[in-house]
Each structure stands twice: as structure tokens, then as C-alpha cells.
Design a protein around this motif. Structure first.
Motif, short mmCIF file in Angstrom:
data_model
loop_
_atom_site.label_atom_id
_atom_site.label_comp_id
_atom_site.label_asym_id
_atom_site.label_seq_id
_atom_site.Cartn_x
_atom_site.Cartn_y
_atom_site.Cartn_z
N LYS A 46 9.90 66.84 67.19
CA LYS A 46 8.99 65.79 67.66
C LYS A 46 9.73 64.94 68.71
O LYS A 46 10.04 63.78 68.49
CB LYS A 46 8.59 64.92 66.48
N LEU A 48 10.37 64.29 73.17
CA LEU A 48 9.75 64.44 74.49
C LEU A 48 10.77 64.76 75.57
O LEU A 48 10.38 65.15 76.66
CB LEU A 48 9.04 63.13 74.86
N TYR A 49 12.06 64.57 75.27
CA TYR A 49 13.05 64.67 76.35
C TYR A 49 13.50 66.09 76.61
O TYR A 49 14.27 66.33 77.52
CB TYR A 49 14.26 63.77 76.05
N PRO A 308 2.66 54.68 62.27
CA PRO A 308 3.67 54.07 63.15
C PRO A 308 3.04 53.26 64.29
O PRO A 308 3.75 52.56 65.01
CB PRO A 308 4.43 55.28 63.73
N VAL B 153 0.66 60.70 75.79
CA VAL B 153 2.01 60.55 76.38
C VAL B 153 3.11 60.73 75.35
O VAL B 153 4.29 60.69 75.71
CB VAL B 153 2.15 59.20 77.10
N SER B 154 2.76 60.88 74.07
CA SER B 154 3.79 61.14 73.06
C SER B 154 3.11 61.80 71.86
O SER B 154 1.89 61.84 71.77
CB SER B 154 4.48 59.84 72.63
N HIS B 155 3.92 62.31 70.95
CA HIS B 155 3.35 63.00 69.78
C HIS B 155 2.65 62.02 68.85
O HIS B 155 1.60 62.32 68.26
CB HIS B 155 4.47 63.75 69.02
N ILE B 156 3.24 60.81 68.70
CA ILE B 156 2.58 59.78 67.89
C ILE B 156 1.24 59.41 68.51
O ILE B 156 0.24 59.21 67.81
CB ILE B 156 3.48 58.51 67.82
N ILE B 175 1.88 65.34 77.14
CA ILE B 175 2.60 65.39 78.43
C ILE B 175 3.18 64.00 78.63
O ILE B 175 2.44 63.04 78.86
CB ILE B 175 1.67 65.75 79.60
N PRO B 176 4.49 63.85 78.52
CA PRO B 176 5.06 62.49 78.57
C PRO B 176 4.98 61.90 79.98
O PRO B 176 4.77 62.62 80.96
CB PRO B 176 6.51 62.71 78.16
N VAL B 304 9.60 51.78 67.01
CA VAL B 304 8.16 51.70 66.78
C VAL B 304 7.43 52.73 67.63
O VAL B 304 7.92 53.14 68.69
CB VAL B 304 7.62 50.29 67.14
N GLY B 305 6.30 53.14 67.16
CA GLY B 305 5.41 54.02 67.92
C GLY B 305 6.12 55.28 68.40
O GLY B 305 6.82 55.95 67.65
N GLU B 309 10.80 59.11 70.23
CA GLU B 309 10.74 60.47 70.78
C GLU B 309 11.30 60.54 72.21
O GLU B 309 11.44 61.61 72.76
CB GLU B 309 9.28 60.94 70.81
N VAL B 310 11.57 59.37 72.79
CA VAL B 310 11.78 59.32 74.24
C VAL B 310 13.19 59.68 74.68
O VAL B 310 13.36 60.42 75.65
CB VAL B 310 11.39 57.92 74.77
N LEU B 311 14.20 59.13 74.01
CA LEU B 311 15.57 59.34 74.46
C LEU B 311 16.41 60.00 73.37
O LEU B 311 16.18 59.78 72.18
CB LEU B 311 16.22 58.01 74.84
N PRO B 312 17.42 60.80 73.78
CA PRO B 312 18.28 61.41 72.75
C PRO B 312 19.20 60.37 72.11
O PRO B 312 19.39 59.29 72.66
CB PRO B 312 19.10 62.44 73.56
N LYS B 313 19.76 60.75 70.96
CA LYS B 313 20.49 59.76 70.15
C LYS B 313 21.76 59.26 70.83
O LYS B 313 22.24 58.16 70.50
CB LYS B 313 20.84 60.37 68.79
N MET B 352 15.37 65.24 82.31
CA MET B 352 14.41 65.14 81.20
C MET B 352 13.00 64.83 81.70
O MET B 352 12.03 65.37 81.20
CB MET B 352 14.82 64.00 80.27
N TYR B 353 12.93 63.88 82.63
CA TYR B 353 11.61 63.38 83.04
C TYR B 353 11.46 63.43 84.55
O TYR B 353 12.28 62.88 85.26
CB TYR B 353 11.41 61.94 82.56
#
Lengths: 318, 435
Positions: A46, A48-49, A308, B153-156, B175-176, B304-305, B309-313, B352-353
Motif C-alpha cells: 500500500k 505510492l512511491y 483513517p 490520489v492514494s489507496h486510502i 494514480i498519485p 493521517v490519511g 503511503e507517500v514517502l519511504p521510511k 518516484m513522482y
């Protein structure tokens, strides 16, 4: 057991004894496990990157796992708890009925203005004393409160003649219809949970001022007008503050007062009309015992969806 | 080549996430050889047809916004003009953006009756338990009951949209958003003031952006870390609260309030920082953290939200929307902030984007829906009925009115009399020559 007959990378033909490819040295995989390994390596995440080897509309087994639905079967409201919560609504209704009763007595001169004046002043002093005891106020604070009441009474006495004439030109029917609407607004929008801090008036309190000023315009003299508006401020603005303080510390005492006032009001309505008494007790019974059953029945249809996307509870600064 | 109409209430000169998304998507789709027009309402004295970068055609229709730049939903008010535009431009796909854009929603409804394919992109998350959400979700369900495909724009956001509008999740693609990384390049030499660890916050100062959390976090971090310096950009109703908190704790020399930051100056502010702090209470995607990461900042954000999902750890620390947890995550980030590999982050984000990737994936959606058959009137009636027995009947009546209105418009302004847009702009023809 199925094996690749040829190396998928360079086409070398495996013999039965080969363990690895002669050219690229990659091991000779079992076909099923190779495919499974490929699939395991590329499990959907799950995120997006990264561009994943799945379609953009792919649905994983974790879809909607983050949704939390309320389980209505096990967490329904308690009947006794609901009955005790109706006491606030009954108290508000009692205040309104008591106010209308006083208005009726004044309008038809059934009780002298002096007796009414002594009654309301005594009630004010009693409420102030109760408030001071419950809140454990210091002497200076008590004196300051009395001083504020005194100033307020003087201002109200000055404005009473104006309040008498403000709505005088309206017909009686209009006044009573508007009063009914304002009373309903007061009852429906009253802050029963005491979430607000009483620093400013809310819609229901403004509604109470509206209907008291409307009714005051039908009265005969300035003293009656002053008493009605003073009574409305006491019953609908100050008494809820006192009620909250008493309820927080002495809940049973509040319920006892409520019960006594309900019975007393109902019996006093007997002097005017049996129908009104029946109607009053019928309403009280419906609100206290029948409405909670309806709420419990409706609860099975309540559908709370959390996820969420909900805003978290955060302390707000104003 | 697909002829695409992007429609939304929100567009230039208004600047924001949705507006940039539409603009960039339009440009990239044009680069891929498609024809793109944008329809929006008029802004102040900007009305009529305008041409933007690379000949992107924008119709500023003469509809006055009623509230918060959103045109009043009249259902019939815009039909004649929009029909004229869509037929003249020979549109194939109508693509609406944003759930609160009722102008776009109105065109989505008419587009099906006019015979076009429809796509909807959702940019926001909505709850289910407050009064505003009830109404928005009901209207969205009504508008999207016939849409051919939706984009989140995201899975959530996809989960949220499928529940709100009761859409089949197989018809929702994720599609982000993207960022123009060429505009957000790191520059560690611009970090100012020196000898401090600079924490940058750029957002609208409203409740939803978690400004109340910031009020608690700033004094705590300033007290614990003497080397920290806050740079807060943005404006909003909660600005005074932060200013009062700064004065109360005597932090005027440790916190810099920039006020409203114009879009073209955001990068200049970001490159001053080591850490970017995001305290939003809800976000479907959060472009701000991607822009910050592209500028080489380490990100500390609420989880939140769709933010998780947006950035790697390795680029972000997630915290619960609680001041103590945010302070804890900042405490972990501050010691390592000066060693963050800014240029590496920039290159990672650039891979990534990108808007070209967004356009390519959106094109896949267009091709998919164009190859699917057009729904019959019976299936359209069934789609109306899916909104419930009473509201479904109401929608059915609106559908009949729609068909009648289109029939009347066809009599008054026949299709054959509408001159197709065959005049290509000089820029478009030049581009074709180059390709």
C-alpha cells in the motif's frame, strides 16, 4: 516435478543431471516454485512511491481493512442510563411550564405583583446561595455576585418601559405563534451536555430572551414586564449554570428536585385544567419512559463508519 | 489521439494542489499528443478563452461563483454553453476534478446524456459522521452513479471514495499526484540562519492543518533543543494563536513567521530548512512533504490519511497526531537533520513522482473507458435507482429533463451548425513538426 527445459536467460538446454546453467550459472528452478517466488517477491504494498507490477485499479485482500464499523449488537445504550439522561430535558420543560404558568397568573392578575416580586427575589437569593455553597465561593466573590445582580436589576428596571412597548403593535396571535416557535428552539437547541462555558449566550438562550420579550409586551404594567424578563433570565440562563454545578456533585439531589418540581407543577396545573395536567404528565411519561425504548430500537440501524480519514481529537485553541 | 476536457471550479489564477494538478496533467497529456481543453468559471475580469503554456486552451465560462469559488449547482444553467463547447472541440472524454467542484459535477451528469465518456478524480478525504459529509457524500453518490471511471490520489482515498460514492473499486484507479522536481531542487548553501537546525512549516494556518498541535510542539521543542529555529510560512484564521503562543513563551528570536508565501517563493523558504514538519489532521496525499523531500529536507509528519503511503521510511518519521509523539519524532530527527543527503533525496523523489508518469497512467484509464461500450438508457435508469427509491425517482426525473433539454437544444442549435475547432494554434502545429 516440472523444471525449465531451457534456461530462461540464455536458452541453454538443461540435461537431466544439470543443477545450474552452464553459461550464466543460475540454478535450475522448479517451475512452480519459480513462479511462486516471483509472485512472492512482488507482493502488493500500500505505497505510492514505487510503480508496482499491478494495474492501478488492482484490489488487494487488505482493501477496506482500515475501516472500523461500530458493532451495534453488543454496545447498545442502557435503558436506565437513558432514563437518567432524560432528566435534563424534563428539567428544561419544567422551567418553561413554570415560566408560562407565572406569565398566565400575571396576565390575568390572579396573583398580585408584589407577591410575584417577593417570590422571584427570594428565588434569586436562594439560587445564589446554593451556587455559592456548591462552588464554595469566597465572601468577596459572593458579595461581587450580589453587586452584579443589583446592577442588573437596576438596568432592567430602566429598560422595562421600553420592553413593554417594543412588540405592542403585533397581534396576540402573532405573539403566541412566535413564542411557541422560540420555545421549541429553546428546548431543541439547548446545550444539555454543558459543552459550552457559559461565557457567551448560545442560540437557545437568545430564543429564551426572544419569547420572554414577546410575552412581556402583553402585560399590563412595567413591574410585570420587569418581573417576566428577570424571571426568564433567572430560569433559562442562570439556573442551567446552577443545575450543571449541582448535577456534577450531587446527582441524586438534582434528580429529587426534578421529581418534586415535576409533580408539583403537574398538580398546580390541576387548578387550571384537567386536560393540561394530563397533557403535562403524558409528555413527561413519554419523554422519560417511551423515548428511550425508541432510541434503543433505532440503535440497531445506526451505522458508524470510522477510518483513517476521520479527523483525530485534538485540543483546540481559540 | 484523445480529445480531453478537464473541468473544475478551481483553476488559475487560484493557486493550489488541485489547480496545479489540472495544469500539469493538461500539459503532459498535450505532450503525449492529445488535445486538451480546460473549462472553469470566470475569475474577476478573467473571462472568455485564454491560451496558457504550450497553447493549453482554457475556457473561463461566464458563471459567477456563489461561495468559496464554487459555482451554484443549477443543473440546467450551464448545459447550453457546455454542450456548445464540447461539440465544437469534438471532445471524447470529460474529466472532472474535486468532490466540492459542483461545476464539474454538473458537466459529468450532462456528459453522459451527450454521449461522452466521463472520469472523475478525487483529491480529498471526507468523513462519514458529520453533517457536512452526509450532504457532500449524498451529492457525490448522485453525480458519480454513472461515471465511467474514477481516479484517487492514494489507496486510502480509493477506499474512502468507494465507500462514499458506492463505487465498484475495480472502476477506481490509484494514480498519485506528482511534483515538478525541476522547480524544487535542494541548495544546502541557502540554509539560514546558520549554526541552527531549521524546522520549516508551510501550510494554511487552519484547524485541518493541525495548527493546534503546532502551538504545543513549538515551545516544547524550543525548550528542549536550544539550537532549533522554526520558520513558519502561511496564513489563516489560526495565525494569531501561534503568534500569541510565541509571545507568551518569549520565542520571538527562535520562531520566524513569514505570513502568506506566494507559490513561486515556496522553494526559497524550503531550502532554508533541515526538517519539514507537517501536522495535518487529514490529507489524501500531501504534496507539501514531497516538495520538501525534493528540496532535500527530512520530513516529520502526522500519520493521517494517505500521508503514510507517500514517502519511504528513510525520508520521513511518522508521528501520531499528538504533541508529545510529534516532539518525540522531532527529537529523533533533529540530531540527524544536518547529515541528510539532500541531493540523493531529490533524485529519489524525481524518480518516484513525475507528471509524465501521471499522464501516462491517466491515458491508460482513458483508453480503457473509450474501448468499453456506451451504456443503454435502461442501465442509466438502473444507475439512478441505485440511489434509493425516493432519491432515485428524483434523479430519473432529472435524467428525463436532461434528455428533453438536449433534444430542444439540438433543434435550436443543431450539431451540424456547430463549427468544429479545426484551427490549431501555432505552437501546437510547431510541436507536431518537432515530433
Amino acid at each position: 516435478m516440472d523444471y525449465f527445459k531451457y534456461c530462461p536467460w540464455d536458452g541453454y538446454r538443461f540435461s537431466d543431471n544439470d543443477v545450474q546453467c552452464f553459461i550464466c550459472r543460475r540454478p535450475k528452478y522448479q517451475l512452480a516454485s519459480y513462479i511462486q517466488e516471483e509472485q512472492e517477491q512482488k507482493k502488493w504494498e500500500k505505497i505510492l512511491y514505487e510503480k508496482q507490477p499491478y494495474d492501478d485499479n488492482y484490489i488487494d485482500e487488505t482493501f477496506l481493512q482500515s475501516v472500523q464499523k461500530q458493532d451495534n449488537s453488543s454496545h447498545g445504550p442502557d435503558y436506565k442510563q437513558l432514563i437518567s439522561k432524560t432528566s435534563d430535558l424534563i428539567f428544561a420543560v419544567n422551567c418553561v411550564v413554570f415560566y408560562l404558568l407565572s406569565y398566565f397568573l400575571m396576565l390575568h392578575d390572579l396573583l398580585s405583583d408584589q407577591i410575584q416580586l417577593y417570590f422571584w427575589l427570594t428565588a434569586t437569593i436562594t439560587c445564589l446561595i446554593m451556587y455559592s455553597v456548591v462552588k464554595k465561593l469566597k465572601t468577596q466573590e459572593i458579595l461581587s455576585n450580589f453587586k452584579s445582580i443589583g446592577i442588573y436589576i437596576s438596568i432592567l428596571l430602566l429598560f422595562a418601559p421600553v420592553m413593554q412597548t417594543v412588540n405592542q403593535t403585533y397581534a396576540d396571535n402573532t405573539i403566541y405563534v412566535l413564542t411557541s416557535v422560540a420555545i421549541l428552539i429553546y428546548i431543541f437547541l439547548k446545550d444539555y451536555d454543558y459543552e459550552k462555558d457559559f461565557t457567551e449566550l448560545d442560540v437557545s438562550q437568545w430564543a429564551s430572551l426572544v419569547f420572554s420579550s414577546l410575552l412581556a409586551s402583553r402585560l399590563h404594567n412595567e413591574l410585570q414586564v420587569f418581573l417576566m424578563i428577570f424571571a426568564s433570565n433567572l430560569l433559562f440562563i442562570f439556573v442551567p449554570i446552577l443545575q450543571r454545578s449541582i448535577k456534577q456533585k450531587y446527582g441524586s439531589f438534582f434528580r429529587l428536585i426534578n421529581l418534586i418540581s415535576t409533580i408539583g407543577l403537574g398538580l398546580s396545573l390541576l387548578f387550571f385544567s384537567y386536560f393540561l395536567t394530563l397533557l403535562f404528565f403524558g409528555c413527561v411519561f413519554f419523554i422519560t419512559f417511551v423515548s428511550p425504548l425508541q432510541i434503543i430500537w433505532l440503535y440497531q440501524y445506526k451505522n458508524t463508519i470510522r477510518g483513517p480519514w476521520d479527523l483525530p481529537n485534538v485540543k483546540q485553541y481559540d | 489521439m484523445v480529445n480531453i476536457c478537464l473541468i473544475c471550479d478551481f483553476f488559475y489564477p487560484r493557486l493550489g494542489g488541485v489547480e496545479m494538478h489540472i495544469f500539469q496533467l493538461g500539459l503532459c497529456l498535450m505532450e503525449r499528443g492529445h488535445k486538451v481543453i480546460i473549462i472553469t468559471h470566470k475569475y474577476d475580469n478573467r473571462a472568455g478563452v485564454r491560451y496558457m503554456t504550450n497553447g493549453l486552451k482554457v475556457y473561463y465560462c461566464p458563471f459567477v461563483p456563489a461561495h468559496e469559488q464554487v459555482v451554484l449547482f443549477t443543473y440546467m444553467g450551464s448545459l447550453a454553453l457546455l454542450r456548445q463547447i464540447l461539440l465544437r472541440e469534438e471532445i471524447h472524454v470529460v474529466h472532472s476534478h474535486a468532490a466540492t467542484s459542483f461545476f464539474g459535477g454538473e458537466l459529468l451528469l450532462h456528459a453522459k446524456s451527450l454521449g461522452f465518456k466521463t472520469v472523475f478524480t478525487d483529491h480529498s478525504l471526507f468523513a462519514f459522521n458529520d453533517a457536512a459529509s452526509f450532504h457532500v457524500n449524498k451529492i457525490l453518490k448522485f453525480i458519480l452513479c454513472e461515471v465511467d471511471h474514477a481516479i484517487s490520489v492514494s489507496h486510502i482515498s480509493k477506499e474512502n471514495l468507494s465507500m462514499r460514492a458506492s463505487l465498484d473499486p475495480r472502476n477506481i484507479s490509484v494514480i498519485p499526484n506528482a511534483v515538478d522536481c525541476s522547480r524544487f531542487k535542494p541548495d544546502p548553501s541557502k540554509r539560514y540562519p546558520l549554526n541552527t537546525v531549521n524546522i520549516v512549516v508551510i501550510s494554511r494556518l487552519t484547524f485541518r492543518k493541525g495548527v493546534d498541535l503546532l502551538v504545543d510542539v513549538v515551545p516544547t521543542i524550543c525548550k528542549k533543543f536550544p539550537q532549533v529555529y522554526f520558520i513558519i510560512g502561511g496564513d489563516g484564521p489560526k495565525k494569531k494563536i501561534i503568534e500569541e503562543s510565541i509571545k507568551k513563551h518569549g520565542l520571538t528570536d527562535r520562531v520566524e513567521m513569514l505570513g502568506s508565501v506566494p507559490g513561486h517563493k515556496v522553494r526559497e523558504v524550503l531550502v532554508r530548512g533541515h526538517i519539514f514538519l507537517n501536522t495535518s489532521l487529514t490529507e489524501a496525499f500531501c504534496i507539501a512533504i514531497v516538495e520538501a523531500a525534493s528540496c532535500g529536507l527530512f520530513v516529520v509528519s502526522t500519520n493521517v490519511g494517505g500521508v503514510v503511503e507517500v514517502l519511504p521510511k528513510n525520508m520521513v518519521n511518522f508521528a501520531k497526531p499528538d504533541p508529545d509523539d510529534i516532539c518525540e519524532k522531532l527529537a529523533v530527527a533533529i540530531p540527524i537533520a544536518k547529515n541528510v543527503p539532500s541531493h540523493q533525496y531529490h533524485e529519489q523523489v524525481a524518480k518516484m513522482y513525475s507528471w509524465h508518469m501521471v499522464a501516462e497512467r491517466t491515458e491508460t484509464v482513458y483508453n480503457k473507458i473509450l474501448s468499453s461500450p456506451y451504456p443503454s438508457i435502461l442501465s442509466r435508469i438502473k444507475a439512478c435507482q441505485s440511489n434509493g427509491p425516493i432519491f432515485g425517482l428524483y434523479l430519473l426525473i432529472l435524467l428525463i429533463i436532461d434528455y428533453v433539454a438536449i433534444f430542444i437544444l439540438d433543434l435550436i442549435f443543431p450539431f451540424k451548425n456547430i463549427q468544429a475547432q479545426s484551427i490549431k494554434t501555432r505552437v501546437q502545429s510547431q510541436q507536431k513538426e518537432i515530433w
